[in-house]
Design a protein around this motif. Structure first.
Motif, PDB file in Angstrom:
ATOM      1  N   SER A 208      35.698  49.999  37.520  1.00  0.00           N
ATOM      2  CA  SER A 208      36.757  50.474  38.412  1.00  0.00           C
ATOM      3  C   SER A 208      37.851  49.401  38.450  1.00  0.00           C
ATOM      4  CB  SER A 208      36.157  50.679  39.808  1.00  0.00           C
ATOM      5  OG  SER A 208      37.143  50.589  40.807  1.00  0.00           O
ATOM      6  N   PHE A 209      39.104  49.846  38.540  1.00  0.00           N
ATOM      7  CA  PHE A 209      40.196  48.863  38.657  1.00  0.00           C
ATOM      8  C   PHE A 209      40.599  48.620  40.104  1.00  0.00           C
ATOM      9  CE2 PHE A 209      40.880  49.262  34.100  1.00  0.00           C
ATOM     10  CZ  PHE A 209      41.262  47.960  33.781  1.00  0.00           C
ATOM     11  N   ARG A 210      40.462  49.670  40.941  1.00  0.00           N
ATOM     12  CA  ARG A 210      40.802  49.486  42.345  1.00  0.00           C
ATOM     13  C   ARG A 210      39.706  50.095  43.197  1.00  0.00           C
ATOM     14  NH1 ARG A 210      45.591  51.171  40.335  1.00  0.00           N
ATOM     15  NH2 ARG A 210      45.403  53.165  41.366  1.00  0.00           N
ATOM     16  N   PRO A 211      38.815  49.378  43.802  1.00  0.00           N
ATOM     17  CA  PRO A 211      38.679  47.923  43.716  1.00  0.00           C
ATOM     18  C   PRO A 211      38.217  47.510  42.313  1.00  0.00           C
ATOM     19  CG  PRO A 211      36.765  48.863  44.801  1.00  0.00           C
ATOM     20  CD  PRO A 211      37.718  49.999  44.585  1.00  0.00           C
ATOM     21  N   LEU A 212      38.559  46.276  41.942  1.00  0.00           N
ATOM     22  CA  LEU A 212      38.188  45.794  40.620  1.00  0.00           C
ATOM     23  C   LEU A 212      36.688  45.490  40.557  1.00  0.00           C
ATOM     24  CD1 LEU A 212      39.152  44.974  37.804  1.00  0.00           C
ATOM     25  CD2 LEU A 212      39.667  42.709  38.705  1.00  0.00           C
ATOM     26  N   LYS A 213      36.018  46.131  39.576  1.00  0.00           N
ATOM     27  CA  LYS A 213      34.583  45.877  39.341  1.00  0.00           C
ATOM     28  C   LYS A 213      34.431  45.647  37.852  1.00  0.00           C
ATOM     29  CE  LYS A 213      33.048  49.022  43.054  1.00  0.00           C
ATOM     30  NZ  LYS A 213      31.878  48.511  43.770  1.00  0.00           N
TER      31      LYS A 213
ATOM     32  N   LEU B 250      31.388  39.834  36.815  1.00  0.00           N
ATOM     33  CA  LEU B 250      32.522  38.907  36.851  1.00  0.00           C
ATOM     34  C   LEU B 250      33.183  38.975  38.208  1.00  0.00           C
ATOM     35  CD1 LEU B 250      34.458  39.564  33.519  1.00  0.00           C
ATOM     36  CD2 LEU B 250      33.544  37.365  34.254  1.00  0.00           C
ATOM     37  N   ILE B 251      33.408  40.196  38.643  1.00  0.00           N
ATOM     38  CA  ILE B 251      34.066  40.376  39.935  1.00  0.00           C
ATOM     39  C   ILE B 251      33.773  41.772  40.476  1.00  0.00           C
ATOM     40  CG2 ILE B 251      36.253  41.135  38.848  1.00  0.00           C
ATOM     41  CD1 ILE B 251      37.672  39.707  41.229  1.00  0.00           C
ATOM     42  N   ASP B 252      33.521  41.856  41.778  1.00  0.00           N
ATOM     43  CA  ASP B 252      33.456  43.135  42.459  1.00  0.00           C
ATOM     44  C   ASP B 252      34.194  42.936  43.775  1.00  0.00           C
ATOM     45  OD1 ASP B 252      32.808  45.280  44.164  1.00  0.00           O
ATOM     46  OD2 ASP B 252      31.021  45.724  42.985  1.00  0.00           O
ATOM     47  N   GLU B 253      35.440  43.412  43.795  1.00  0.00           N
ATOM     48  CA  GLU B 253      36.277  43.154  44.973  1.00  0.00           C
ATOM     49  C   GLU B 253      35.714  43.804  46.225  1.00  0.00           C
ATOM     50  OE1 GLU B 253      40.720  42.578  43.028  1.00  0.00           O
ATOM     51  OE2 GLU B 253      40.100  44.577  43.635  1.00  0.00           O
ATOM     52  N   GLU B 254      35.033  44.943  46.030  1.00  0.00           N
ATOM     53  CA  GLU B 254      34.488  45.633  47.191  1.00  0.00           C
ATOM     54  C   GLU B 254      33.377  44.801  47.823  1.00  0.00           C
ATOM     55  OE1 GLU B 254      33.500  50.281  48.081  1.00  0.00           O
ATOM     56  OE2 GLU B 254      32.850  49.423  46.183  1.00  0.00           O
ATOM     57  N   LEU B 255      32.473  44.313  46.971  1.00  0.00           N
ATOM     58  CA  LEU B 255      31.381  43.488  47.483  1.00  0.00           C
ATOM     59  C   LEU B 255      31.907  42.197  48.099  1.00  0.00           C
ATOM     60  CD1 LEU B 255      28.526  43.732  44.838  1.00  0.00           C
ATOM     61  CD2 LEU B 255      28.872  45.047  46.918  1.00  0.00           C
ATOM     62  N   ALA B 256      32.925  41.629  47.442  1.00  0.00           N
ATOM     63  CA  ALA B 256      33.479  40.375  47.959  1.00  0.00           C
ATOM     64  C   ALA B 256      34.075  40.599  49.343  1.00  0.00           C
ATOM     65  CB  ALA B 256      34.541  39.844  47.003  1.00  0.00           C
ATOM     66  N   ALA B 257      34.756  41.760  49.524  1.00  0.00           N
ATOM     67  CA  ALA B 257      35.365  42.052  50.836  1.00  0.00           C
ATOM     68  C   ALA B 257      34.279  42.260  51.878  1.00  0.00           C
ATOM     69  CB  ALA B 257      36.257  43.287  50.723  1.00  0.00           C
TER      70      ALA B 257
END
Ligand SMILES: Nc1ncnc2c1ncn2[C@@H]1O[C@H](COP(=O)(O)OP(=O)(O)O)[C@@H](O)[C@H]1O
Ligand SMILES: [Mg+2]
Length: 480
Positions: free
Chosen positions: A273-278, A449-456
């Motif tokens: 996913s790009f938004r959120p970035l995963k 690498l990144i999961d913006e949802e989890l980070a939030a």
């Protein structure tokens, strides 16, 4: 942007395990949030037994008990079809009711075009984002990265910090200087000439925006050569070249050499996913070596066996070795670098590679059509220079699934298997309502690498309680 990025916390993404043969995640499993929370996991073991509905296996499969998965592909690749069939899926046509489509980019664009009138249902997934070219076209990639840096700079974000100006190289971004200086031709010709005059000894590489596999690429070290090419391109013999746009990039003329030869990295990055970035990084990337020793002399400027690392170029050379295919695993590279340069700089290099991947994705995220039916596996081409700085050369939306050697075949089969495990819900049935949080088991050789949802969520959790979730907070803060 209000978040202050933690630049000091570059936990290297890849570490060698005790057998020094496979990489292990540096502890960023996020089972806590997954539907299959709590499973014991072993790096490198994929969820290869995932089956489609009708099998009451992993994850329950509520509501999908009788669903038979129809797959469709316009690529005749055994690594794809064998993976689909292993899961008990059956092949259907694009006109039939498919659940999973591994399509060429053009098919994908057709499906998403307004004219097609096609509406996907919740149980369909496809392997491209409709406007992936924002990342995979050489000109658009650079344009998006330039815009991203400017936006951060305008917002006063410390990420956009620049070096003090010095006369030899001007100012540079301290943390976001990972693409070679690039101009689009013919549009930016005047800007290029200005830059060329500042660095008259530099070599430049010309690349057609719409081609791949090394086609149409050449090196120049004199403006006169570019002018000559431009005149000829406008002539009656090359009407198609005249219309095509090119990028001209500073040639990285000090690549790290091994055995005297230039190489680049091919890494696979999966975006769910790009938004959120995963996004996830496949730990089994490889180095692609040139067959002829590196040589910067002018007489070798046109020798593509010296300068271009594409397998599609090198396999035509007399020195091409069909057994290893000019490839080395990233694990071998890490071992070699740890031995010759030390562990600390090797870790820093791999940290910097993860960093550039994440920021290239962040740069395009705002313009990507982040449709929930889509995922995409990108092939990143990265050159490491002799100061161990990684440079992003290009991103491919359809990395080759052709196998040149036995190891290549094993790797690509595993890649597809792991992609399917990550993008599909635990019951193996495509479903866009799933929250796209795979279990640690499902990651296989992918590493988050990144999961913006989890980070939030993690940030929220930390704010609301002092009971720190060490595992997930590490993951959340690594890219903050
Ligand atoms: N700026 C550069 N500096 C040094 N080598 C480069 C540069 N850009 C490309 N190359 C070499 O040329 C190859 C092909 O370039 P790339 O941008 O990947 O185009 P293609 O789509 O044809 O693969 C790369 O794999 C790399 O070996
Ligand atoms: Mg390439």
């Amino acid at each position: 942007m209000s978040v202050v990025w933690d630049l000091g916390n570059w936990t290297p993404a890849w570490r060698l395990d005790s057998h020094q043969t496979t990489f292990r995640s540096s502890g960023t499993a996020h089972t806590m949030y997954g539907r299959q929370a709590g499973g014991a996991n072993q790096a490198g073991v994929s969820n290869s037994t995932t089956t489609s509905g009708g099998n009451s296996g992993a994850g329950g499969g509520q509501g999908h008990d009788k669903m038979k998965i129809g797959f469709c592909t316009d690529l005749d690749k055994s690594v794809l079809v064998n993976n689909f069939e292993k899961r008990g899926w059956h092949q259907v046509n694009g006109d039939d009711d498919w659940h999973f489509y591994w399509a060429g980019v053009q098919t994908c664009r057709n499906i998403f075009s307004v004219d097609s009138g096609y509406r996907m249902h919740d149980n369909q997934m496809i392997n491209h984002f409709p406007n992936h070219y924002e990342l995979s076209r050489k000109d658009l990639l650079v344009k998006n990265i330039k815009r991203y840096r400017k936006d951060l700079e305008r917002d006063g974000n410390p990420l956009a910090e620049k070096t003090e100006s010095n006369n030899s190289s001007g100012t540079r971004y301290l943390y976001l200087d990972f693409v070679p200086t690039t101009f689009v031709l013919p549009a930016d010709y005047n800007m290029f000439v200005e830059e060329y005059r500042k660095f008259p000894l530099s070599t430049w590489i010309m690349k057609p925006c719409g081609k791949s596999q090394g086609a149409g690429i050449f090196l120049i070290n004199k403006l006169s050569k570019l002018k000559k090419w431009s005149r000829e391109a406008k002539g009656p013999f090359h009407p198609q070249i005249a219309k095509e746009s090119y990028v001209i990039s500073r040639y990285i003329d000090n690549p790290l050499l091994i055995g005297g030869k230039k190489f680049d990295l091919r890494l696979y990055v999966l975006v769910a996913s790009f938004r959120p970035l995963k996004a996830y990084l496949f730990k089994q990337g490889f180095c692609r070596f040139c067959t002829v020793k590196y040589d910067t002399s002018v007489t070798e400027l046109d020798n593509m066996y010296v300068h271009l690392t594409n397998v599609s170029v090198q396999k035509h050379g007399g020195e091409y070795n069909t057994l290893h295919g000019g490839k080395w695993s990233v694990q071998n590279l890490a071992l070699y670098l740890e031995g010759t340069r030390g562990k600390e700089v090797t870790d820093r290099l791999f940290g910097a590679i993860s960093w550039l991947i994440v920021h290239s994705l962040r740069a395009v995220a705002p313009v990507m059509a982040s449709d929930r039916h889509c995922f995409e596996c990108y092939g990143y081409d990265i050159i490491i220079d002799n100061a161990l700085k990684p440079w992003l050369v290009e991103v491919n939306a359809s990395p080759s699934l052709t196998s040149t050697t036995v190891n290549d075949r094993i790797l690509k089969y595993k890649l597809i298997d792991n992609i399917l495990s990550v993008v599909l819900p635990p019951d193996g049935v495509p479903d866009v309502r799933w929250n796209k949080v795979p279990s640690a088991d499902a990651l296989g050789n992918f590493e988050l690498l990144i999961d913006e949802e989890l980070a939030a969520q993690d940030e929220q959790h930390q704010n609301s309680s002092n009971n720190a979730h060490t595992k997930t907070s590490k993951m959340g803060s690594r890219w903050k």
